[in-house]
Scaffold this motif. Structure first.
Motif, PDB file in Angstrom:
ATOM      1  N   ALA A 188      -2.023   9.421  -4.792  1.00  0.00           N
ATOM      2  CA  ALA A 188      -1.048   8.970  -5.779  1.00  0.00           C
ATOM      3  C   ALA A 188      -1.514   7.735  -6.540  1.00  0.00           C
ATOM      4  O   ALA A 188      -1.263   7.621  -7.748  1.00  0.00           O
ATOM      5  N   PHE A 189      -2.194   6.813  -5.863  1.00  0.00           N
ATOM      6  CA  PHE A 189      -2.603   5.572  -6.518  1.00  0.00           C
ATOM      7  C   PHE A 189      -4.028   5.637  -7.043  1.00  0.00           C
ATOM      8  O   PHE A 189      -4.264   5.602  -8.249  1.00  0.00           O
ATOM      9  N   THR A 190      -4.977   5.783  -6.143  1.00  0.00           N
ATOM     10  CA  THR A 190      -6.378   5.733  -6.565  1.00  0.00           C
ATOM     11  C   THR A 190      -6.760   6.952  -7.395  1.00  0.00           C
ATOM     12  O   THR A 190      -7.278   6.829  -8.508  1.00  0.00           O
ATOM     13  N   GLY A 191      -6.518   8.150  -6.859  1.00  0.00           N
ATOM     14  CA  GLY A 191      -6.912   9.358  -7.560  1.00  0.00           C
ATOM     15  C   GLY A 191      -6.212   9.532  -8.894  1.00  0.00           C
ATOM     16  O   GLY A 191      -6.846   9.747  -9.932  1.00  0.00           O
ATOM     17  N   GLN A 192      -4.886   9.425  -8.889  1.00  0.00           N
ATOM     18  CA  GLN A 192      -4.132   9.624 -10.122  1.00  0.00           C
ATOM     19  C   GLN A 192      -4.359   8.482 -11.104  1.00  0.00           C
ATOM     20  O   GLN A 192      -4.398   8.692 -12.316  1.00  0.00           O
TER      21      GLN A 192
ATOM     22  N   THR B 136      -2.411   0.121 -18.560  1.00  0.00           N
ATOM     23  CA  THR B 136      -2.423  -1.236 -19.104  1.00  0.00           C
ATOM     24  C   THR B 136      -3.805  -1.876 -19.166  1.00  0.00           C
ATOM     25  O   THR B 136      -3.976  -2.885 -19.852  1.00  0.00           O
ATOM     26  N   VAL B 137      -4.791  -1.336 -18.450  1.00  0.00           N
ATOM     27  CA  VAL B 137      -6.129  -1.934 -18.474  1.00  0.00           C
ATOM     28  C   VAL B 137      -7.152  -0.876 -18.868  1.00  0.00           C
ATOM     29  O   VAL B 137      -6.844   0.319 -18.932  1.00  0.00           O
ATOM     30  N   ARG B 138      -8.371  -1.316 -19.114  1.00  0.00           N
ATOM     31  CA  ARG B 138      -9.429  -0.396 -19.500  1.00  0.00           C
ATOM     32  C   ARG B 138      -9.784   0.543 -18.345  1.00  0.00           C
ATOM     33  O   ARG B 138      -9.610   0.181 -17.179  1.00  0.00           O
ATOM     34  N   PRO B 139     -10.274   1.760 -18.655  1.00  0.00           N
ATOM     35  CA  PRO B 139     -10.607   2.716 -17.584  1.00  0.00           C
ATOM     36  C   PRO B 139     -11.595   2.167 -16.564  1.00  0.00           C
ATOM     37  O   PRO B 139     -11.467   2.425 -15.371  1.00  0.00           O
ATOM     38  N   GLU B 140     -12.587   1.399 -17.034  1.00  0.00           N
ATOM     39  CA  GLU B 140     -13.550   0.831 -16.093  1.00  0.00           C
ATOM     40  C   GLU B 140     -12.875  -0.127 -15.136  1.00  0.00           C
ATOM     41  O   GLU B 140     -13.189  -0.169 -13.940  1.00  0.00           O
ATOM     42  N   ALA B 141     -11.948  -0.934 -15.678  1.00  0.00           N
ATOM     43  CA  ALA B 141     -11.197  -1.863 -14.834  1.00  0.00           C
ATOM     44  C   ALA B 141     -10.264  -1.105 -13.893  1.00  0.00           C
ATOM     45  O   ALA B 141     -10.077  -1.498 -12.737  1.00  0.00           O
ATOM     46  N   THR B 142      -9.685   0.008 -14.377  1.00  0.00           N
ATOM     47  CA  THR B 142      -8.837   0.846 -13.519  1.00  0.00           C
ATOM     48  C   THR B 142      -9.625   1.359 -12.322  1.00  0.00           C
ATOM     49  O   THR B 142      -9.153   1.332 -11.179  1.00  0.00           O
ATOM     50  N   LEU B 143     -10.847   1.822 -12.580  1.00  0.00           N
ATOM     51  CA  LEU B 143     -11.714   2.325 -11.515  1.00  0.00           C
ATOM     52  C   LEU B 143     -11.969   1.234 -10.476  1.00  0.00           C
ATOM     53  O   LEU B 143     -11.861   1.468  -9.265  1.00  0.00           O
ATOM     54  N   ALA B 144     -12.290   0.039 -10.948  1.00  0.00           N
ATOM     55  CA  ALA B 144     -12.581  -1.062 -10.030  1.00  0.00           C
ATOM     56  C   ALA B 144     -11.330  -1.506  -9.266  1.00  0.00           C
ATOM     57  O   ALA B 144     -11.372  -1.694  -8.045  1.00  0.00           O
ATOM     58  N   ILE B 145     -10.216  -1.657  -9.977  1.00  0.00           N
ATOM     59  CA  ILE B 145      -8.989  -2.160  -9.347  1.00  0.00           C
ATOM     60  C   ILE B 145      -8.468  -1.186  -8.307  1.00  0.00           C
ATOM     61  O   ILE B 145      -8.124  -1.578  -7.187  1.00  0.00           O
ATOM     62  N   THR B 146      -8.387   0.095  -8.664  1.00  0.00           N
ATOM     63  CA  THR B 146      -7.805   1.066  -7.731  1.00  0.00           C
ATOM     64  C   THR B 146      -8.663   1.237  -6.477  1.00  0.00           C
ATOM     65  O   THR B 146      -8.143   1.357  -5.367  1.00  0.00           O
ATOM     66  N   ASN B 147      -9.985   1.220  -6.642  1.00  0.00           N
ATOM     67  CA  ASN B 147     -10.855   1.324  -5.468  1.00  0.00           C
ATOM     68  C   ASN B 147     -10.786   0.072  -4.607  1.00  0.00           C
ATOM     69  O   ASN B 147     -10.778   0.161  -3.374  1.00  0.00           O
ATOM     70  N   LEU B 148     -10.734  -1.097  -5.240  1.00  0.00           N
ATOM     71  CA  LEU B 148     -10.645  -2.349  -4.484  1.00  0.00           C
ATOM     72  C   LEU B 148      -9.325  -2.421  -3.724  1.00  0.00           C
ATOM     73  O   LEU B 148      -9.302  -2.802  -2.540  1.00  0.00           O
ATOM     74  N   VAL B 149      -8.229  -2.068  -4.398  1.00  0.00           N
ATOM     75  CA  VAL B 149      -6.924  -2.092  -3.729  1.00  0.00           C
ATOM     76  C   VAL B 149      -6.899  -1.092  -2.578  1.00  0.00           C
ATOM     77  O   VAL B 149      -6.326  -1.379  -1.510  1.00  0.00           O
ATOM     78  N   TRP B 150      -7.519   0.076  -2.761  1.00  0.00           N
ATOM     79  CA  TRP B 150      -7.573   1.066  -1.686  1.00  0.00           C
ATOM     80  C   TRP B 150      -8.265   0.490  -0.456  1.00  0.00           C
ATOM     81  O   TRP B 150      -7.798   0.669   0.669  1.00  0.00           O
ATOM     82  N   ILE B 151      -9.360  -0.208  -0.665  1.00  0.00           N
ATOM     83  CA  ILE B 151     -10.099  -0.801   0.451  1.00  0.00           C
ATOM     84  C   ILE B 151      -9.276  -1.903   1.120  1.00  0.00           C
ATOM     85  O   ILE B 151      -9.150  -1.949   2.348  1.00  0.00           O
ATOM     86  N   LEU B 152      -8.687  -2.796   0.304  1.00  0.00           N
ATOM     87  CA  LEU B 152      -7.929  -3.915   0.857  1.00  0.00           C
ATOM     88  C   LEU B 152      -6.679  -3.433   1.590  1.00  0.00           C
ATOM     89  O   LEU B 152      -6.387  -3.888   2.705  1.00  0.00           O
ATOM     90  N   PHE B 153      -5.930  -2.529   0.967  1.00  0.00           N
ATOM     91  CA  PHE B 153      -4.728  -1.999   1.614  1.00  0.00           C
ATOM     92  C   PHE B 153      -5.093  -1.194   2.856  1.00  0.00           C
ATOM     93  O   PHE B 153      -4.389  -1.245   3.866  1.00  0.00           O
ATOM     94  N   GLY B 154      -6.187  -0.423   2.756  1.00  0.00           N
ATOM     95  CA  GLY B 154      -6.585   0.378   3.906  1.00  0.00           C
ATOM     96  C   GLY B 154      -7.002  -0.458   5.089  1.00  0.00           C
ATOM     97  O   GLY B 154      -6.704  -0.127   6.242  1.00  0.00           O
ATOM     98  N   ALA B 155      -7.685  -1.578   4.827  1.00  0.00           N
ATOM     99  CA  ALA B 155      -8.189  -2.412   5.914  1.00  0.00           C
ATOM    100  C   ALA B 155      -7.190  -3.467   6.370  1.00  0.00           C
ATOM    101  O   ALA B 155      -7.032  -3.717   7.573  1.00  0.00           O
ATOM    102  N   LEU B 156      -6.498  -4.092   5.407  1.00  0.00           N
ATOM    103  CA  LEU B 156      -5.655  -5.247   5.736  1.00  0.00           C
ATOM    104  C   LEU B 156      -4.207  -5.102   5.262  1.00  0.00           C
ATOM    105  O   LEU B 156      -3.437  -6.057   5.360  1.00  0.00           O
ATOM    106  N   GLY B 157      -3.857  -3.931   4.757  1.00  0.00           N
ATOM    107  CA  GLY B 157      -2.525  -3.760   4.179  1.00  0.00           C
ATOM    108  C   GLY B 157      -1.488  -3.189   5.106  1.00  0.00           C
ATOM    109  O   GLY B 157      -0.360  -2.907   4.691  1.00  0.00           O
ATOM    110  N   GLY B 158      -1.848  -2.982   6.379  1.00  0.00           N
ATOM    111  CA  GLY B 158      -0.875  -2.464   7.333  1.00  0.00           C
ATOM    112  C   GLY B 158      -0.614  -0.984   7.235  1.00  0.00           C
ATOM    113  O   GLY B 158       0.284  -0.462   7.891  1.00  0.00           O
ATOM    114  N   ILE B 159      -1.410  -0.270   6.445  1.00  0.00           N
ATOM    115  CA  ILE B 159      -1.142   1.156   6.268  1.00  0.00           C
ATOM    116  C   ILE B 159      -1.759   1.985   7.390  1.00  0.00           C
ATOM    117  O   ILE B 159      -1.152   2.950   7.859  1.00  0.00           O
ATOM    118  N   VAL B 160      -2.950   1.614   7.844  1.00  0.00           N
ATOM    119  CA  VAL B 160      -3.629   2.324   8.926  1.00  0.00           C
ATOM    120  C   VAL B 160      -3.541   1.545  10.228  1.00  0.00           C
ATOM    121  O   VAL B 160      -3.196   2.095  11.274  1.00  0.00           O
TER     122      VAL B 160
END
Length: 254
Positions: free
Chosen positions: A80-84, A169-193
């Protein structure tokens, strides 16, 4: 035949247009190797890793029982977040969104088709992860499936809104970087896993208010204890409403 070729024939009904767009979006997501890695491969690797290491020992269930709800939550975030978010960002860059929004599909149909694709892929993720977890010994409470699936849909709604906000709201390149970074941070330190109590003290008081922490906590409690924490549901609803309103307000179609 003459009826089919009639120049006065109108477009297909909105539900049919949404179904066709959802089918297209789903096939596109499943054919994308990078998205498949995020949606299936990495969650399965995390599931096996958590099942064979002692990180989740002592949390009220077997390792796989504690790990699986968090992995399902990770699947929702991945799709829903990173892929979409990435797909929508690049559709926006190449003018696909602007073009489709002016067709009979319209903006409402376009967004509904994307949401439908997220839900279809999420169902496939639940089936695959559930099957692998079952082979590893996962034994969920039967009564937990209805609230669990409801929480997954709510979590997917929150993360879809966030993904569309970033992509619009941001450029596609920035979207790629932001969504992947958030996925890593949330996955490791966001309490999801990993539950909050196993995270560094600095972030323990914060993760409960994140969509990742709220969804992970809610799913673990639903599948392990058969209850749904109201506070986590409220947090997910708030994230959905706020991110959705922001996406509607600031989304740029080109």
């Amino acid at each position: 035949m003459s009826k089919l070729l009639s120049p006065n024939a109108g477009p297909a009904s909105l539900p049919r247009r949404i179904m066709q767009q959802g089918r297209y979006e789903t096939i596109t997501m499943l054919r994308n190797g990078e998205q498949l890695i995020l949606a299936i491969v990495l969650p399965l690797m995390a599931l096996v890793g958590l099942a064979v290491t002692p990180l989740l020992d002592g949390l009220g269930g077997s390792r796989v029982d504690v790990a699986t709800p968090g992995i399902l939550a990770l699947c929702a975030m991945s799709t829903a977040f990173t892929g979409q978010g990435i797909a929508t960002g690049f559709d926006r860059r190449y003018g696909v969104l602007r073009f489709l929004s002016t067709t009979p599909l319209g903006r409402t149909g376009l967004i509904a088709g994307k949401v439908l694709a997220v839900l279809v892929v999420l169902v496939l993720q639940v089936l695959v992860v559930g099957a692998v977890a079952g082979l590893l010994g996962w034994q969920p409470r039967p009564e937990a499936w209805i609230p669990g699936l409801g929480l997954l849909i709510l979590g997917a709604a929150a993360f879809t809104a966030l993904g569309l906000l970033v992509a619009g709201t941001v450029r596609p390149e920035a979207t790629l970087a932001i969504t992947n970074l958030v996925w890593i941070l949330f996955g490791a330190l966001g309490g999801i896993v990993v539950p909050a109590e196993r995270l560094p003290a600095l972030v323990q008081s914060i993760v409960h208010f994140l969509p990742s922490g709220a969804l992970g906590e809610a799913l673990r409690e639903a599948f392990l204890q058969g209850t749904v924490p109201l506070a986590a549901v409220v947090i997910l609803v708030l994230w959905t409403l706020v991110a959705g309103a922001a996406a509607i307000r600031w989304f740029k179609w080109n």
